[in-house]
Design a protein around this motif. Structure first.
Motif, mmCIF file in Angstrom:
data_model
loop_
_atom_site.group_PDB
_atom_site.id
_atom_site.type_symbol
_atom_site.label_atom_id
_atom_site.label_comp_id
_atom_site.label_asym_id
_atom_site.label_seq_id
_atom_site.Cartn_x
_atom_site.Cartn_y
_atom_site.Cartn_z
ATOM 1 N N VAL A 65 0.897 -1.272 -0.055
ATOM 2 C CA VAL A 65 -0.142 -0.055 0.020
ATOM 3 C C VAL A 65 0.968 1.181 0.026
ATOM 4 C CG1 VAL A 65 -1.623 1.264 1.176
ATOM 5 C CG2 VAL A 65 -1.858 -1.013 1.230
ATOM 6 N N LEU A 66 0.781 2.017 -1.128
ATOM 7 C CA LEU A 66 1.332 3.467 -1.159
ATOM 8 C C LEU A 66 0.386 4.394 -0.565
ATOM 9 C CD1 LEU A 66 3.334 2.734 -4.321
ATOM 10 C CD2 LEU A 66 4.128 2.151 -2.014
ATOM 11 N N PRO A 67 0.604 5.070 0.457
ATOM 12 C CA PRO A 67 -0.284 6.302 1.020
ATOM 13 C C PRO A 67 0.001 7.587 0.156
ATOM 14 C CG PRO A 67 0.742 5.380 2.759
ATOM 15 C CD PRO A 67 1.649 4.730 1.642
ATOM 16 N N MET A 68 -0.956 8.402 -0.318
ATOM 17 C CA MET A 68 -0.801 9.439 -1.085
ATOM 18 C C MET A 68 -2.147 10.417 -0.553
ATOM 19 S SD MET A 68 -2.517 8.576 -4.839
ATOM 20 C CE MET A 68 -4.366 8.000 -4.880
ATOM 21 N N HIS A 69 -1.988 11.663 -1.403
ATOM 22 C CA HIS A 69 -3.131 12.567 -1.075
ATOM 23 C C HIS A 69 -3.277 12.822 0.496
ATOM 24 C CE1 HIS A 69 -7.154 14.502 -1.493
ATOM 25 N NE2 HIS A 69 -6.677 14.589 -2.875
ATOM 26 N N TRP A 70 -2.005 13.201 1.142
ATOM 27 C CA TRP A 70 -2.327 13.629 2.354
ATOM 28 C C TRP A 70 -1.549 15.002 2.569
ATOM 29 C CZ3 TRP A 70 2.617 14.756 3.315
ATOM 30 C CH2 TRP A 70 3.955 13.908 2.756
ATOM 31 N N PHE A 71 -2.352 15.613 3.590
ATOM 32 C CA PHE A 71 -1.976 17.123 4.026
ATOM 33 C C PHE A 71 -1.205 17.293 5.306
ATOM 34 C CE2 PHE A 71 -5.703 16.677 1.186
ATOM 35 C CZ PHE A 71 -5.382 17.573 0.135
ATOM 36 N N SER A 72 -1.067 16.524 6.123
ATOM 37 C CA SER A 72 -0.633 16.555 7.296
ATOM 38 C C SER A 72 -0.052 15.561 7.753
ATOM 39 C CB SER A 72 -1.411 17.253 8.210
ATOM 40 O OG SER A 72 -2.706 16.333 8.653
ATOM 41 N N GLY A 73 0.835 15.780 8.724
ATOM 42 C CA GLY A 73 1.522 14.667 9.566
ATOM 43 C C GLY A 73 0.338 13.868 10.510
ATOM 44 N N HIS A 74 -0.662 14.741 10.838
ATOM 45 C CA HIS A 74 -1.567 14.059 11.789
ATOM 46 C C HIS A 74 -2.454 12.811 10.877
ATOM 47 C CE1 HIS A 74 -5.108 13.839 14.548
ATOM 48 N NE2 HIS A 74 -5.812 14.057 13.596
ATOM 49 N N SER A 75 -2.856 12.999 9.594
ATOM 50 C CA SER A 75 -3.793 12.068 8.939
ATOM 51 C C SER A 75 -2.792 10.950 8.634
ATOM 52 C CB SER A 75 -4.167 12.757 7.692
ATOM 53 O OG SER A 75 -3.102 13.182 6.744
ATOM 54 N N LEU A 76 -1.513 11.079 8.479
ATOM 55 C CA LEU A 76 -0.423 10.174 8.187
ATOM 56 C C LEU A 76 -0.363 9.405 9.506
ATOM 57 C CD1 LEU A 76 2.250 11.510 6.000
ATOM 58 C CD2 LEU A 76 0.577 9.794 5.312
ATOM 59 N N GLY A 77 -0.118 10.066 10.552
ATOM 60 C CA GLY A 77 -0.124 9.413 11.817
ATOM 61 C C GLY A 77 -1.347 8.369 12.397
ATOM 62 N N ALA A 78 -2.394 8.982 12.147
ATOM 63 C CA ALA A 78 -3.795 8.189 12.319
ATOM 64 C C ALA A 78 -3.880 6.945 11.280
ATOM 65 C CB ALA A 78 -4.939 9.281 11.899
ATOM 66 N N PHE A 79 -3.613 7.186 10.119
ATOM 67 C CA PHE A 79 -3.683 5.906 9.005
ATOM 68 C C PHE A 79 -2.534 4.867 9.420
ATOM 69 C CE2 PHE A 79 -1.752 4.177 4.997
ATOM 70 C CZ PHE A 79 -3.109 3.476 4.856
ATOM 71 N N ARG A 80 -1.283 5.183 9.774
ATOM 72 C CA ARG A 80 -0.143 4.430 10.097
ATOM 73 C C ARG A 80 -0.776 3.530 11.510
ATOM 74 N NH1 ARG A 80 5.894 4.450 10.296
ATOM 75 N NH2 ARG A 80 5.541 6.300 9.186
ATOM 76 N N ALA A 81 -1.273 4.202 12.360
ATOM 77 C CA ALA A 81 -1.947 3.620 13.551
ATOM 78 C C ALA A 81 -3.022 2.570 13.031
ATOM 79 C CB ALA A 81 -2.267 4.476 14.607
ATOM 80 N N GLY A 82 -3.965 2.901 12.226
ATOM 81 C CA GLY A 82 -4.944 2.000 11.838
ATOM 82 C C GLY A 82 -4.652 1.011 11.046
ATOM 83 N N MET A 83 -3.419 0.908 10.492
ATOM 84 C CA MET A 83 -3.060 -0.121 9.669
ATOM 85 C C MET A 83 -2.135 -1.043 10.105
ATOM 86 S SD MET A 83 -4.438 -0.056 6.451
ATOM 87 C CE MET A 83 -3.687 -0.638 5.298
ATOM 88 N N ALA A 84 -1.522 -0.689 11.205
ATOM 89 C CA ALA A 84 -0.381 -1.338 11.970
ATOM 90 C C ALA A 84 -0.557 -2.756 12.506
ATOM 91 C CB ALA A 84 0.232 -0.408 13.143
ATOM 92 N N ASP A 85 -1.741 -2.891 12.777
ATOM 93 C CA ASP A 85 -2.180 -4.233 13.514
ATOM 94 C C ASP A 85 -2.099 -5.288 12.396
ATOM 95 O OD1 ASP A 85 -4.371 -3.147 11.846
ATOM 96 O OD2 ASP A 85 -5.956 -4.232 13.483
ATOM 97 N N GLU A 86 -2.454 -4.919 11.167
ATOM 98 C CA GLU A 86 -2.440 -6.030 10.200
ATOM 99 C C GLU A 86 -1.322 -5.888 9.000
ATOM 100 O OE1 GLU A 86 -6.205 -7.105 8.628
ATOM 101 O OE2 GLU A 86 -7.287 -6.674 10.394
#
Length: 297
Positions: A241-262
């Protein structure tokens, strides 16, 4: 019976060559047509470490000429240009740019294919370079009509699955106004979710088929909210998965946390990666790329 056979033969003969030779997608298997199935991926001997270690030190700080370096056979280079634009390049030299805005950097490169979505002006241009051989718009000629692309370039097949544009800011919704583009190349199935506004339906998941690599918007506001994006990606269960279309470190951090379990998490520290079937990680992996405009050396 003879008359029927002759009639069928005449109809087939009258069809255009492109209609007779339309290449089927290898990313859509019969077993995956059943709604709700989680797609299975063949595990390889390569883990997440191999994915990034193979290319340490191969990019220049502040820019790269990654669009000119030779690639091994059966390998695709994915370069994160900016926002939602990626360059895909094949061993044979074919190039495609996603969500093309008209500018990809200080380069003379003319892509063979560009795809566009018009939910926002940062995903398309009304005046693409006329030298580009194939300009694929992710919406139809008429409002809500959608579009069906099936571009076979031999080394690469490009197709799309239409989704809806849903405005949360007072604008009009547009059925089939967005496209998820799928690039089938080197045995890989590579998807770009575009400006996705809703969780795909079972039918849309089936039409996408297997996606080994997926480029996903993770802003959590202008596109799909983060919880729904995470659920969508966990259902697709792509190898990369390649994240894109982000505007802040906040959304990236939240996305990272949501995916890290799997998913394993990799910070690439570069704008691109090279991917092949042989180097797909054995565990689904999120790879964070650092965007960089293309630059000719």
């Amino acid at each position: 019976m003879i008359r029927i056979a002759v009639a069928v033969a005449l109809v087939l003969f009258a069809l255009p060559a492109a209609a007779q030779e339309r290449r089927a997608s290898h990313c859509i298997a019969v077993a995956e047509q059943a709604p709700g199935l989680h797609y299975l991926h063949r595990a390889s001997a390569a883990g997440p470490e191999r994915l990034w270690r193979a290319h340490e030190g191969t990019h220049a700080a502040g820019g790269t000429a990654s669009h000119t370096e030779p690639l091994p056979e059966n390998t695709v280079r994915l370069h994160f240009i900016a926002h939602a634009s990626f360059l895909l390049r094949t061993h044979g030299g074919l190039t495609a740019v996603t969500d093309y805005t008209g500018f990809i950097g200080n380069t003379a490169l003319i892509p063979d294919v560009v795809t566009m979505n018009h939910a926002h002006e940062t995903h398309w241009t009304a005046n693409p370079d006329p030298a580009i051989p194939h300009v694929l718009r992710g919406w139809g000629a008429a409002f809500g009509e959608g579009v069906d692309h099936h571009l076979d370039l031999g080394e690469m097949l490009v197709r799309n699955v239409s989704t809806d544009i849903r405005s949360g800011f007072g604008g009009a919704d547009e059925p089939k106004g967005n496209s998820i583009f799928v690039f089938e190349v080197a045995g890989l199935c590579i998807g770009h979710l575009g400006h996705l506004h809703h969780v795909p339906t079972d039918e849309q998941f089936a039409a996408l088929g297997r996606l080994d690599v997926v480029m996903a918007p993770v802003d959590g506001g202008y596109t799909l909210r983060l919880s729904d994006m995470v659920a969508t990606l966990k259902r697709l269960r792509s190898s990369v998965v390649l994240p894109m279309h982000w505007f802040s470190g906040h959304s990236l951090g939240a996305f990272r946390a949501g995916m890290a379990d799997e998913f394993a998490i990799v910070d690439q520290g570069a704008p691109y990666i090279d991917i092949s079937l042989a180097t797909l990680p054995d565990r689904p992996t999120v790879v964070f790329l650092q965007p960089a405009w293309l630059r000719d050396e």
